[in-house]
Write an enzyme that holds these catalytic residues in place. Sequence first.
Site, mmCIF file in Angstrom:
data_model
loop_
_atom_site.group_PDB
_atom_site.id
_atom_site.type_symbol
_atom_site.label_atom_id
_atom_site.label_comp_id
_atom_site.label_asym_id
_atom_site.label_seq_id
_atom_site.Cartn_x
_atom_site.Cartn_y
_atom_site.Cartn_z
ATOM 1 N N ASN A 115 0.862 -1.183 0.000
ATOM 2 C CA ASN A 115 0.000 0.000 0.000
ATOM 3 C C ASN A 115 0.897 1.232 0.000
ATOM 4 O OD1 ASN A 115 -1.808 2.057 0.474
ATOM 5 N ND2 ASN A 115 -2.240 1.475 2.605
ATOM 6 N N TRP A 116 1.008 1.866 -1.155
ATOM 7 C CA TRP A 116 1.935 3.005 -1.274
ATOM 8 C C TRP A 116 1.390 4.264 -0.612
ATOM 9 C CZ3 TRP A 116 3.732 3.041 -7.130
ATOM 10 C CH2 TRP A 116 4.384 1.830 -7.417
ATOM 11 N N GLU A 153 -6.823 4.789 7.836
ATOM 12 C CA GLU A 153 -6.650 6.215 7.493
ATOM 13 C C GLU A 153 -7.910 6.759 6.819
ATOM 14 O OE1 GLU A 153 -2.937 5.750 5.401
ATOM 15 O OE2 GLU A 153 -1.983 5.199 7.295
ATOM 16 N N GLU A 183 -5.384 -5.080 10.537
ATOM 17 C CA GLU A 183 -4.379 -4.049 10.745
ATOM 18 C C GLU A 183 -4.661 -3.307 12.048
ATOM 19 O OE1 GLU A 183 -2.259 -2.835 6.969
ATOM 20 O OE2 GLU A 183 -4.023 -1.551 7.096
ATOM 21 N N GLY A 241 2.479 2.045 10.893
ATOM 22 C CA GLY A 241 3.459 3.126 10.799
ATOM 23 C C GLY A 241 4.157 3.445 12.118
ATOM 24 N N SER A 261 3.485 -2.335 10.469
ATOM 25 C CA SER A 261 4.935 -2.377 10.717
ATOM 26 C C SER A 261 5.575 -3.699 10.296
ATOM 27 C CB SER A 261 5.243 -2.049 12.184
ATOM 28 O OG SER A 261 4.823 -0.724 12.484
ATOM 29 N N GLY A 312 2.849 -1.117 4.406
ATOM 30 C CA GLY A 312 2.834 0.309 4.092
ATOM 31 C C GLY A 312 4.245 0.806 3.828
ATOM 32 N N GLY A 313 4.875 1.391 4.841
ATOM 33 C CA GLY A 313 6.187 2.021 4.699
ATOM 34 C C GLY A 313 7.218 1.165 3.976
#
Length: 263
Positions: free
Chosen positions: A13-14, A107, A175, A181, A221, A242-243
């Site tokens: 997921n960018w 988000e 999640e 994050g 994470s 994510g990151g």
Amino acid sequence: MGVNARTPLIAGNWKMNLDHLQAVAFVQKLHWTLKDAKFEEGSVEVAVFPPFTDIRSVQTLIDADKIPFALGAQDISTHDSGAYTGEVSGAFLSKLQCGYVIIGHSERREYHNETDEVVAAKTRAALKHGIVPVICVGETAEDLEKHGASAVPVAQLAAVLDGLDKKSDIVVAYEPVWAIGSGQAATPQQAQDVCAALRGVIAEKLGADAAARTRVLYGGSVKAANIASFMREPDVDGALVGGASLVVDEFAAIARYQKHVGV
Ligand code: PEP
């Protein structure tokens, strides 16, 4: 690693990162990196979820170079077409060969007030257009303290699955909001417990066959150093990343977790 027939899914997921030129360079580099490492296509499904403005460019590249990555969007409209400024229809995504769409990410729930009703409507919109919804659920730190880990994600998923066709092709992503994050991932046991509870909800709402075939991912994470420990759990069928999905070598190493299961 769980012994089952579900193909593991590693999904990146960018979020709102990488413009369309950066996206093309990134996907090319990821492809070469996995090829160089003799990544076995088919053993693990790799999917990227770029911003809307990148999708056409990434789709063209994937198509032209026969890159074995699935493509997904990060959101979808509840509507098919019409006077909905700024919205993107599932019909358009499906034309761009988007096989997946992330729905209900924390988000979106937090910053765009997406309720379980909206998440359910978006899930129906995705399915209507032949797109597999990646339905995200998870508890906040406060929920965790008050209700334990599984109560909120279980309720969120039950609300979305109510009334869905039993044959619906879906992916579920657990999640925990506190893990996204933050660098503080859930433990593999925590992830397993909630993923198993979510599979129970799928069984209850859509039947045993759906529960057996549906992939339930963990997200929060995830990185190369911890992916193998999650993938050893029987009810964890992949990861929503994510990151770490924005760093080629890191994401490639996550996709290749089968090579470092001992980590
Ligand atoms: C996410 O936002 O879906 C996510 C899991 O982020 P990160 O991997 O950065 O925690």
